[in-house]
Design an enzyme around this catalytic site. Structure first.
Site, PDB file in Angstrom:
ATOM      1  N   PRO A 292     -65.606  -0.702 -17.451  1.00 39.61           N
ATOM      2  CA  PRO A 292     -66.811  -0.123 -16.854  1.00 39.61           C
ATOM      3  C   PRO A 292     -67.293  -0.935 -15.663  1.00 39.61           C
ATOM      4  O   PRO A 292     -67.060  -2.144 -15.588  1.00 39.61           O
ATOM      5  CB  PRO A 292     -67.826  -0.190 -17.998  1.00 39.61           C
ATOM      6  CG  PRO A 292     -67.417  -1.413 -18.755  1.00 39.61           C
ATOM      7  CD  PRO A 292     -65.907  -1.475 -18.660  1.00 39.61           C
ATOM      8  N   HIS A 316     -62.891  -6.809 -18.206  1.00 39.33           N
ATOM      9  CA  HIS A 316     -63.604  -5.862 -19.083  1.00 39.33           C
ATOM     10  C   HIS A 316     -64.759  -5.177 -18.380  1.00 39.33           C
ATOM     11  O   HIS A 316     -65.463  -4.370 -18.980  1.00 39.33           O
ATOM     12  CB  HIS A 316     -64.119  -6.589 -20.326  1.00 39.33           C
ATOM     13  CG  HIS A 316     -65.399  -7.348 -20.135  1.00 39.33           C
ATOM     14  ND1 HIS A 316     -65.598  -8.252 -19.113  1.00 39.33           N
ATOM     15  CD2 HIS A 316     -66.564  -7.335 -20.847  1.00 39.33           C
ATOM     16  CE1 HIS A 316     -66.815  -8.775 -19.214  1.00 39.33           C
ATOM     17  NE2 HIS A 316     -67.422  -8.237 -20.256  1.00 39.33           N
TER      18      HIS A 316
END
Length: 388
Positions: A292, A316
């Site tokens: 994200p 991540h």
């Protein structure tokens, strides 16, 4: 990739000196093998750097896993396209906010029907591992299906072909935090008991084969599974609210559910090691993953490339450039509104510390990550749900 030292390699083009020094200190621990790997989103953390991959021989540093054990992402591609969605996006945001408890310390009043089989699965798993999660949180059952605060979120997103995805980020909630804090303290107590000198108390470790190590691994794995099921439970509730909003049941086309704060036993460079990924996802060749951005920037569905030097890992997320306190002093509510134009969100200054400008540019992170993953889909959010 840049080799900072014999035991520290990095894929980050944006890296401050404090973060480098923290990672360097961690890399000097005698059981690191073969090296510590910094991901493109690396930034300063507690004890160990967020966005780092820490392989260890015969020991684990609990603080290097972090206190949100099993934190990660889940994304589901639906059958819907953008043109099929109702114009009133506020309606679905508010429905999701009513269906899922948000914010730190906010939990369900009771175990709902969809959560019952998951709770039963976790009860059986805890019994098999020989511990009672209620020792850490008496209401752990009511925590299943809750979001939390900070950078945790729920989003309705569109991909490059305007297909609708449902996307959320959360972990093991209060019970996972209590488990982590307990074992960090156990490791620190043992270091004092055995007169072990550490460069930082948060680098205290547990030795493989000891009762304390065995207990930590058992409870860690339970918390990781709790986190995975927590995301599944919330996704079920998002399905229900989106179905009511659109007027038709959600059909699932593909699903990805991956941790980015976790430990696994893996083989790298000819040895079996414990790989602690603190803000990193597993990126074996062909493995799907989720990266994200921030609440106002793109997110990515990716496929791992199996890069050996990264220990089959990738970033991540975007990674913070500003601490929460610094972001609050630097940015304004009006700047947050400007960054969120076109996205339905709860317009409150509580989210100033989550403003996209507080994070590294996700495009830069993904460019740095090109040797680690390839992009399958680029997602842009149209609805964002967060806890205060």
């Amino acid at each position: 990739m840049e080799r900072i030292s014999d035991r520290l390699v990095s894929w980050a083009s944006l890296l401050d000196e404090q973060t480098i020094e923290q990672a360097r200190v961690s890399s000097t621990m005698p059981f690191i093998y073969p090296h510590l790997a910094l991901m493109p989103d690396a930034h300063l953390g507690l004890g160990a750097t967020v966005g780092s991959v820490i392989p260890t021989l015969g020991a684990i540093i609990p603080a290097a896993v972090g206190v949100d054990i099993g934190c990660g992402m889940i994304a589901v591609q639906t059958q819907f396209e953008a043109s099929e969605l109702p114009a009133d996006r506020r309606e679905v945001r508010e429905q999701i906010e009513r269906a899922i408890p948000l914010s730190a310390g906010k939990y369900n009043r009771k175990v709902v029907a969809t959560a019952e089989p998951r709770v039963a699965e976790l009860e059986a798993l805890a019994e098999a591992k020989g511990f009672d999660p209620a020792r850490y949180a008496g209401n752990w059952r009511e925590q299943l299906g809750t979001l939390g605060s900070g950078n945790h979120f729920i989003e309705v997103s569109l991909d490059e072909a305007d297909r609708v995805w449902l996307f959320l980020h959360s972990g093991s909630r209060g019970v996972g935090n209590k488990i982590a804090q307990h074992h960090i303290k156990v490791a620190q107590r043992l270091a004092k008991q055995w007169w072990i000198e550490l460069p930082n108390p948060d680098l205290a470790y547990l030795v493989e084969g000891s009762p304390e190590f065995t207990r930590y691994i058992a409870e860690l794995r339970w918390a990781q599974h709790f986190a995975l099921l927590n995301r599944e439970e919330m996704m079920d509730r998002v399905f229900r609210q989106v179905s009511e909003w659109v007027g038709r049941p959600v059909e699932e086309r593909q699903r990805i559910n991956c941790h980015h704060n976790f430990t696994e036993s893996e083989e790298h460079f000819g040895k079996r090691v414990w790989v602690s990924r603190k803000g990193a996802i597993q990126a074996d060749a062909g493995r799907p993953g989720l990266i994200p951005g921030s609440m106002g920037t793109a997110s990515y569905v990716v496929e791992g490339l199996g890069d050996t030097m990264s220990l089959n890992s990738s970033p991540h997320g975007a990674g913070r450039e500003y601490s929460r306190s610094k972001a609050r002093k630097t940015f304004t509510h009006e700047q947050l509104r400007e960054a969120m134009v076109g996205i339905e969100f709860r317009d409150t200054d509580a989210f100033i510390d989550e403003i996209p400008q507080a994070y590294k540019p996700i495009d830069r992170v993904m460019a740095d990550a090109a040797p680690l993953v390839k992009v399958r889909h680029t997602l842009r959010q149209i609805v964002n749900v967060k806890g205060d």
